[in-house]
Write a protein that holds these residues in place. Structure first.
Motif, PDB file in Angstrom:
ATOM      1  N   GLU A 133      38.825  31.946  24.659  1.00  0.00           N
ATOM      2  CA  GLU A 133      40.168  32.240  25.152  1.00  0.00           C
ATOM      3  C   GLU A 133      40.655  31.183  26.140  1.00  0.00           C
ATOM      4  O   GLU A 133      41.813  30.810  26.138  1.00  0.00           O
ATOM      5  CB  GLU A 133      40.193  33.619  25.809  1.00  0.00           C
ATOM      6  CG  GLU A 133      39.981  34.744  24.826  1.00  0.00           C
ATOM      7  CD  GLU A 133      39.947  36.102  25.492  1.00  0.00           C
ATOM      8  OE1 GLU A 133      40.134  36.173  26.729  1.00  0.00           O
ATOM      9  OE2 GLU A 133      39.735  37.099  24.788  1.00  0.00           O
TER      10      GLU A 133
ATOM     11  N   ASP B  24      33.848  36.454  26.423  1.00  0.00           N
ATOM     12  CA  ASP B  24      35.231  36.962  26.410  1.00  0.00           C
ATOM     13  C   ASP B  24      35.269  38.463  26.147  1.00  0.00           C
ATOM     14  O   ASP B  24      36.008  39.197  26.799  1.00  0.00           O
ATOM     15  CB  ASP B  24      36.048  36.226  25.349  1.00  0.00           C
ATOM     16  CG  ASP B  24      36.146  34.737  25.647  1.00  0.00           C
ATOM     17  OD1 ASP B  24      36.328  34.382  26.819  1.00  0.00           O
ATOM     18  OD2 ASP B  24      36.041  33.949  24.692  1.00  0.00           O
TER      19      ASP B  24
ATOM     20  N   ARG C 178      36.466  41.303  28.794  1.00  0.00           N
ATOM     21  CA  ARG C 178      37.538  42.225  28.416  1.00  0.00           C
ATOM     22  C   ARG C 178      37.089  43.666  28.626  1.00  0.00           C
ATOM     23  O   ARG C 178      37.847  44.508  29.119  1.00  0.00           O
ATOM     24  CB  ARG C 178      37.915  41.993  26.953  1.00  0.00           C
ATOM     25  CG  ARG C 178      39.340  42.263  26.631  1.00  0.00           C
ATOM     26  CD  ARG C 178      39.718  41.888  25.205  1.00  0.00           C
ATOM     27  NE  ARG C 178      39.404  40.511  24.845  1.00  0.00           N
ATOM     28  CZ  ARG C 178      38.489  40.165  23.924  1.00  0.00           C
ATOM     29  NH1 ARG C 178      37.833  41.070  23.251  1.00  0.00           N
ATOM     30  NH2 ARG C 178      38.252  38.895  23.663  1.00  0.00           N
ATOM     31  N   LYS C 179      35.852  43.965  28.243  1.00  0.00           N
ATOM     32  CA  LYS C 179      35.312  45.322  28.366  1.00  0.00           C
ATOM     33  C   LYS C 179      35.255  45.766  29.825  1.00  0.00           C
ATOM     34  O   LYS C 179      35.591  46.905  30.158  1.00  0.00           O
ATOM     35  CB  LYS C 179      33.921  45.362  27.727  1.00  0.00           C
ATOM     36  CG  LYS C 179      33.136  46.607  27.990  1.00  0.00           C
ATOM     37  CD  LYS C 179      33.646  47.786  27.210  1.00  0.00           C
ATOM     38  CE  LYS C 179      32.729  48.977  27.434  1.00  0.00           C
ATOM     39  NZ  LYS C 179      33.330  50.203  27.017  1.00  0.00           N
TER      40      LYS C 179
ATOM     41  N   ASP D  91      38.477  38.719  35.096  1.00  0.00           N
ATOM     42  CA  ASP D  91      39.325  37.569  34.803  1.00  0.00           C
ATOM     43  C   ASP D  91      38.468  36.319  34.872  1.00  0.00           C
ATOM     44  O   ASP D  91      38.052  35.891  35.953  1.00  0.00           O
ATOM     45  CB  ASP D  91      40.464  37.504  35.831  1.00  0.00           C
ATOM     46  CG  ASP D  91      41.447  36.389  35.525  1.00  0.00           C
ATOM     47  OD1 ASP D  91      41.444  35.891  34.377  1.00  0.00           O
ATOM     48  OD2 ASP D  91      42.214  36.029  36.433  1.00  0.00           O
TER      49      ASP D  91
END
Length: 87
Positions: A50, A74, A78-79, A83
């Motif tokens: 990302e 990534d 996300r989980k 950031d």
């Protein structure tokens, strides 16, 4: 040391922010000495698709296993709501 404000507990585990554990050493004379078992932290580089760059994190070995389980840094970020652009 990485400081994250208001991160969820599982994210802290991923980043190696587990508390040190108390343990006891029993000597030959059977004295019980308290010691601290520290968390096994490792510096690890991951390729972030990302961000398009390498991210260097200090993770616990449990956190490394968690990232491997999710398949990429990534997906794990996300989980747990992290950031990665800050790293």
């Amino acid at each position: 040391r990485i400081i994250i404000d208001e991160a969820p507990f599982c994210a802290l585990l991923t980043l190696g922010k587990k508390a040190n554990r108390k343990a006891r050493v029993v000597t030959f004379s059977h004295k019980r000495i308290h010691k601290v078992q520290e968390v096994n932290l490792q510096w690890k580089r991951y390729q972030s698709d990302e961000l398009g760059r390498t991210v260097r994190l200090r993770l616990s070995t449990k956190g490394i296993k968690t990232v491997n389980k999710y398949g990429s840094i990534d997906a794990a970020a996300r989980k747990f709501g992290l950031d990665l652009s800050k790293f």
